[in-house]
Design a protein around this motif. Sequence first.
Motif, PDB file in Angstrom:
ATOM      1  N   GLN A  47       0.744  -1.216  -0.035  1.00 50.29           N
ATOM      2  CA  GLN A  47      -0.104  -0.039  -0.051  1.00 50.29           C
ATOM      3  C   GLN A  47       0.928   1.268  -0.064  1.00 50.29           C
ATOM      4  O   GLN A  47       1.541   1.264   0.747  1.00 50.29           O
ATOM      5  CB  GLN A  47      -0.866  -0.115   1.112  1.00 50.29           C
ATOM      6  N   ILE A  48       0.536   2.089  -1.116  1.00 49.30           N
ATOM      7  CA  ILE A  48       1.530   3.287  -1.198  1.00 49.30           C
ATOM      8  C   ILE A  48       0.633   4.367  -0.835  1.00 49.30           C
ATOM      9  O   ILE A  48      -0.415   4.653  -1.650  1.00 49.30           O
ATOM     10  CB  ILE A  48       2.301   3.329  -2.306  1.00 49.30           C
ATOM     11  N   ILE A  49       0.845   5.272  -0.063  1.00 51.37           N
ATOM     12  CA  ILE A  49      -0.050   6.328   0.289  1.00 51.37           C
ATOM     13  C   ILE A  49       0.616   7.908   0.126  1.00 51.37           C
ATOM     14  O   ILE A  49       1.691   8.152   0.224  1.00 51.37           O
ATOM     15  CB  ILE A  49      -0.709   6.263   1.698  1.00 51.37           C
ATOM     16  N   PRO A  50      -0.347   8.971  -0.152  1.00 55.14           N
ATOM     17  CA  PRO A  50       0.410  10.361  -0.187  1.00 55.14           C
ATOM     18  C   PRO A  50       0.526  11.015   1.093  1.00 55.14           C
ATOM     19  O   PRO A  50       0.035  10.409   2.182  1.00 55.14           O
ATOM     20  CB  PRO A  50      -0.847  10.901  -1.057  1.00 55.14           C
ATOM     21  N   TRP A  51       0.624  12.319   0.899  1.00 56.07           N
ATOM     22  CA  TRP A  51       1.046  12.932   2.256  1.00 56.07           C
ATOM     23  C   TRP A  51      -0.047  14.057   2.653  1.00 56.07           C
ATOM     24  O   TRP A  51      -0.075  14.658   3.488  1.00 56.07           O
ATOM     25  CB  TRP A  51       2.312  13.912   1.889  1.00 56.07           C
ATOM     26  N   LEU A  61       3.151  -1.208   4.286  1.00 53.64           N
ATOM     27  CA  LEU A  61       2.691   0.114   3.623  1.00 53.64           C
ATOM     28  C   LEU A  61       3.651   1.035   3.730  1.00 53.64           C
ATOM     29  O   LEU A  61       4.780   1.243   4.578  1.00 53.64           O
ATOM     30  CB  LEU A  61       1.656   0.659   4.688  1.00 53.64           C
ATOM     31  N   LYS A  62       3.799   1.988   2.727  1.00 56.91           N
ATOM     32  CA  LYS A  62       4.939   3.006   2.515  1.00 56.91           C
ATOM     33  C   LYS A  62       4.229   4.321   2.699  1.00 56.91           C
ATOM     34  O   LYS A  62       3.385   4.682   1.540  1.00 56.91           O
ATOM     35  CB  LYS A  62       5.643   3.098   1.216  1.00 56.91           C
ATOM     36  N   PRO A  63       4.299   5.011   3.538  1.00 58.39           N
ATOM     37  CA  PRO A  63       3.937   6.516   3.821  1.00 58.39           C
ATOM     38  C   PRO A  63       4.504   7.389   2.745  1.00 58.39           C
ATOM     39  O   PRO A  63       5.809   6.984   2.465  1.00 58.39           O
ATOM     40  CB  PRO A  63       3.985   6.841   5.060  1.00 58.39           C
ATOM     41  N   ALA A  64       3.933   8.624   2.442  1.00 55.86           N
ATOM     42  CA  ALA A  64       4.868   9.558   1.501  1.00 55.86           C
ATOM     43  C   ALA A  64       5.936   9.902   2.339  1.00 55.86           C
ATOM     44  O   ALA A  64       6.152  10.007   3.519  1.00 55.86           O
ATOM     45  CB  ALA A  64       4.029  10.444   1.299  1.00 55.86           C
ATOM     46  N   GLY A 102      10.537   6.055   2.758  1.00 55.28           N
ATOM     47  CA  GLY A 102      11.285   6.136   1.724  1.00 55.28           C
ATOM     48  C   GLY A 102      10.549   6.922   0.773  1.00 55.28           C
ATOM     49  O   GLY A 102       9.448   7.145   0.748  1.00 55.28           O
ATOM     50  N   ASP A 103      11.484   7.186  -0.409  1.00 55.81           N
ATOM     51  CA  ASP A 103      10.660   8.097  -1.360  1.00 55.81           C
ATOM     52  C   ASP A 103      10.092   7.019  -2.531  1.00 55.81           C
ATOM     53  O   ASP A 103       9.765   5.905  -2.266  1.00 55.81           O
ATOM     54  CB  ASP A 103      11.782   8.929  -2.096  1.00 55.81           C
ATOM     55  N   GLY A 104       9.877   7.668  -3.578  1.00 60.82           N
ATOM     56  CA  GLY A 104       9.101   6.959  -4.757  1.00 60.82           C
ATOM     57  C   GLY A 104       9.925   5.579  -5.280  1.00 60.82           C
ATOM     58  O   GLY A 104       9.447   4.615  -5.615  1.00 60.82           O
ATOM     59  N   GLY A 117       8.677   2.971  -3.216  1.00 60.10           N
ATOM     60  CA  GLY A 117       7.495   2.480  -3.705  1.00 60.10           C
ATOM     61  C   GLY A 117       7.520   1.749  -4.933  1.00 60.10           C
ATOM     62  O   GLY A 117       6.762   0.706  -5.017  1.00 60.10           O
ATOM     63  N   GLU A 118       8.532   1.940  -6.052  1.00 60.24           N
ATOM     64  CA  GLU A 118       8.849   1.176  -7.146  1.00 60.24           C
ATOM     65  C   GLU A 118       9.275  -0.307  -6.592  1.00 60.24           C
ATOM     66  O   GLU A 118       8.738  -1.295  -7.318  1.00 60.24           O
ATOM     67  CB  GLU A 118       9.954   1.869  -7.856  1.00 60.24           C
ATOM     68  N   MET A 119      10.041  -0.540  -5.585  1.00 60.04           N
ATOM     69  CA  MET A 119      10.457  -1.937  -5.048  1.00 60.04           C
ATOM     70  C   MET A 119       9.255  -2.544  -4.621  1.00 60.04           C
ATOM     71  O   MET A 119       8.959  -3.612  -5.041  1.00 60.04           O
ATOM     72  CB  MET A 119      11.472  -1.614  -3.950  1.00 60.04           C
ATOM     73  N   GLY A 137      -2.478   8.634  -4.996  1.00 60.29           N
ATOM     74  CA  GLY A 137      -1.461   9.604  -5.268  1.00 60.29           C
ATOM     75  C   GLY A 137      -1.986  10.312  -6.701  1.00 60.29           C
ATOM     76  O   GLY A 137      -2.946  10.270  -7.215  1.00 60.29           O
ATOM     77  N   SER A 138      -0.769  10.724  -7.292  1.00 58.34           N
ATOM     78  CA  SER A 138      -0.896  11.235  -8.594  1.00 58.34           C
ATOM     79  C   SER A 138      -1.296  10.426  -9.690  1.00 58.34           C
ATOM     80  O   SER A 138      -0.767   9.207  -9.792  1.00 58.34           O
ATOM     81  CB  SER A 138       0.364  11.812  -8.943  1.00 58.34           C
ATOM     82  N   THR A 139      -1.773  11.050 -10.675  1.00 61.78           N
ATOM     83  CA  THR A 139      -2.274  10.226 -11.976  1.00 61.78           C
ATOM     84  C   THR A 139      -1.027   9.576 -12.731  1.00 61.78           C
ATOM     85  O   THR A 139      -1.079   8.519 -13.067  1.00 61.78           O
ATOM     86  CB  THR A 139      -3.298  10.812 -12.944  1.00 61.78           C
ATOM     87  N   GLU A 140       0.010  10.642 -12.847  1.00 62.28           N
ATOM     88  CA  GLU A 140       1.230  10.063 -13.147  1.00 62.28           C
ATOM     89  C   GLU A 140       1.787   8.830 -12.816  1.00 62.28           C
ATOM     90  O   GLU A 140       2.202   7.715 -13.550  1.00 62.28           O
ATOM     91  CB  GLU A 140       2.106  11.271 -13.277  1.00 62.28           C
ATOM     92  N   VAL A 141       2.024   8.980 -11.296  1.00 60.11           N
ATOM     93  CA  VAL A 141       2.609   7.788 -10.817  1.00 60.11           C
ATOM     94  C   VAL A 141       1.594   6.570 -10.701  1.00 60.11           C
ATOM     95  O   VAL A 141       2.021   5.506 -11.054  1.00 60.11           O
ATOM     96  CB  VAL A 141       3.043   8.150  -9.225  1.00 60.11           C
ATOM     97  N   GLY A 142       0.102   6.747 -10.614  1.00 57.06           N
ATOM     98  CA  GLY A 142      -0.754   5.815 -10.863  1.00 57.06           C
ATOM     99  C   GLY A 142      -0.589   4.751 -12.158  1.00 57.06           C
ATOM    100  O   GLY A 142      -0.536   3.794 -12.279  1.00 57.06           O
ATOM    101  N   GLU A 144      -5.716  21.060 -15.252  1.00 56.37           N
ATOM    102  CA  GLU A 144      -4.860  20.464 -14.269  1.00 56.37           C
ATOM    103  C   GLU A 144      -4.938  20.466 -12.993  1.00 56.37           C
ATOM    104  O   GLU A 144      -5.539  21.549 -12.386  1.00 56.37           O
ATOM    105  CB  GLU A 144      -3.303  20.794 -14.763  1.00 56.37           C
ATOM    106  N   GLU A 145      -4.673  19.458 -12.312  1.00 54.02           N
ATOM    107  CA  GLU A 145      -4.800  19.759 -10.790  1.00 54.02           C
ATOM    108  C   GLU A 145      -3.483  20.429 -10.240  1.00 54.02           C
ATOM    109  O   GLU A 145      -2.460  20.240 -10.353  1.00 54.02           O
ATOM    110  CB  GLU A 145      -4.532  18.257 -10.276  1.00 54.02           C
ATOM    111  N   ILE A 146      -4.073  21.727  -9.517  1.00 54.71           N
ATOM    112  CA  ILE A 146      -3.119  22.383  -9.057  1.00 54.71           C
ATOM    113  C   ILE A 146      -2.447  21.847  -7.715  1.00 54.71           C
ATOM    114  O   ILE A 146      -1.371  21.994  -7.195  1.00 54.71           O
ATOM    115  CB  ILE A 146      -3.501  23.763  -9.030  1.00 54.71           C
TER     116      ILE A 146
END
Length: 784
Positions: A162-166, A189-192, A221-223, A226-228, A242-247, A391-393
């Motif tokens: 589970q990967i979550i945003p901030w 789980l990886k928090p942001a 840790g960072d993205g 998440g990738e791992m 999180g963001s659509t880009e990372v999704g 775009e999402e600001i």
Amino acid sequence: MNLREIFESMEYGPAAEDDGPARAWLARHGGRFGHFIAGRFTEPGAAFASRNPATGEVLAELTQASEADVEAAVAAARAAQGRWARASGHERARHLYALARMVQKNARLFAVLETLDNGKPIRESRDIDVPLVARHFYYHAGMAQLAEAEFGGLEPVGVCGQIIPWNFPLLMLAWKVAPALAAGCTVVLKPAEYTSLSALLFAELAAEVGLPMGVLNIVTGDGAVGEMIVAHPDIDKIAFTGSTEVGRKIRQATAGSGKALTLELGGKSPYIVFDDADLDSAVEGLVDAIWFNQGQVCCAGSRLIVQEGVAERFHDKLRRRMGELRLGNPLDKCIDIGAIVDPVQLQRIERMVAGSAGEVFQPEISLPEGGCFFRPTLITGLEPADPLMQEEIFGPVLVSTTFRTPAEAVELANNSRYGLAASIWSENVNLALDVAPKLAAGVVWVNATNLFDAAAGFGGVRESGFGREGGWEGMHAYLKPARRARALAPLRPVPAPESPKPEEGIDRTPKLYIGGRQLRPDGGYSREVWSPRGRLLSMVPVANRKDVRNAVEAAAAAAGWARATGHLRAQIIYYIAENLAERTGEFAARIAAMTGASRAKAEAEVARAVERLFTWAAWADKHDGGVRGVPLRGVALAMNEPVGVIGAFCPDEAPLLGLVSVMAPAIAMGNRVVLVASEAYPLSAADLYQVLDTSDLPGGVVNILMGSHAELAPHLAGHLGVDAVWSFSSSDISGVIEREAAGNLKRTWVNHGRARDWMGPEGEGREFLRAATEVKTVWVPYGE
Ligand code: NAI
């Protein structure tokens, strides 16, 4: 300011919450944290700083996880999973209940820590985030308790990454962890990276109240971390917010792996104000919609769409109200707007606003020194296609446009690649409830905004992702059918024999079926279909990319089917069944000739296809949705809406029954379909469209293509007009479908090379209903 001055000016005095207990907790850990794996903290390693965005002060050093750390966390979750899943629902319920109580007992500590780490006003973390966290664990304690009785035939998905945003660090943890644990899954789980502290505190306290070790593991840790997690082979499901880009990246990375996936992504949610709205309430709602959590909310009402006649008055009221917002130290109980989570996010907001082509309004509010603050902002005069309208600001910035008619409001609202949430403001209940179903959004609030509850599903359509969190539907994201499916051997068309038998009278050459018409394939190619006995049965057309495009366009044009009543859809499906039954002999002969099956077996397939049509006709007016009892003034309606245009690769092994089993649930729920017939045995599909033609089915609701599954898969899965792709093909196309589906984040339901018994109960059931619908949660005022 002294007391006298406060009395004279009637200004609020500072009323900062005591951060002593939170700082004592940080100090107890020496300000350094490892990961939380198998029930304890690991030694801190390669560190990065977690800062208070309101001051820039370093709160703690956190550890960037290595491959070995992720490995250890997954191993701990795997080791714990079997026992956790075998525990009775009641046993898990007791643990979830203990977690809910633990959150309540430590509510202030959690709230203060969250505010220090994230910058959100204490008023919000104390009154919204933390109570909702507790509510989530209570609700899911109940789900665990009811698991055996209510989720029969299902089992936990397994180990979940589970990967979550901030933006809502602890609340997003709760949304992910509570249903997973209730279902019998275990979690890594990886928090942001900006906001990991409340997750670490949660895990530590969870262990203290007896959560078995390994059930919940936190790696920081960072993205890259998440990738791992996403890539780890021993993880069964990824849940991401999180963001659509990372999704999109995660969709591509998990394609073909067999991992389950839910994505809760970005939004640009419309906030529609009609001229008969209570404008003062709508202004207050807007304060909540876009300035809650500094606008860093995926479902923030960030696009104001206001009716022309009241626009000026509304904007004036809004500007006045914006001048009264209080911005400053997030720990101060009187503060409305706190700090942006990190300088990186602040710069992003500043950049976007600086590049605006519209008229920018910001009230004269002084900004505190040193932290990440941004004034509430209103931008008017933008074209609908302006990047700031699209775009999402993800900051406290509202863009605004006007409309004249309700139809135009709907058009503007839906003019977005996103579809997360929407608010409608009108005193006319008829108008509001007329507009709600027309909005492309997973959540709609009527005369309200940003309402959340554990009982009400939350999630988006379009590029806002798929899957729901909360409610009964949210539980299904952590469950799967309990069956061991055998591998599905590829089934190829019968090759041409060396010495063909003489033809028994030349058969017609069927065509493709697009928009209710029989059409020649664009490329003009066809291929032979041979019987296992060496007889040429027929030619069949070979569809190409253009045929896919034409079929999708025909399906899109048949959108009226989604609005047809369930009663009407049922009648048409019964009629298809009746017409098919009439021609049982002919269909059975065809199946027997193509597959070499005995006549009796072929007749059984036709009989089951008729029966299955009855099943889906039965369901057409019974997949009712529900009303969720939320602890607020109002109710939340869970409406089952069709997904849209579904592309489906039909099973190879059951030429007629397989196609019917895929088509019927989809159209029963109001979808339109583009079906690719069995590649090995395509002729039953060609026979079936003659039945469809005589059964009152509107053209374009069902489109049938024939051709190579492997060649058509990328075209169908990559087409932007398709909302979901299913595959039960015996060709190895699950991976390419999931990868291509990443483009517009379509929902996918693919077999990953596993067989399904189409004659048996696996060939129908609620699994199909869930795939064919998406829940729209509509919050309406109700009662006192
Ligand atoms: P993000 O999507 O990069 O981060 C969310 C989580 O994903 C974090 O835990 C991050 O470490 C992790 N992550 C990042 N790259 C990953 C990868 N390749 N594989 C796996 N996990 C990965 O969001 P970010 O960069 O913090 O914010 C950027 C923008 O995203 C925001 O300005 C906002 O527009 C949007 N956003 C939307 C959210 C939502 O709730 N819909 C939440 C957070 C950000």
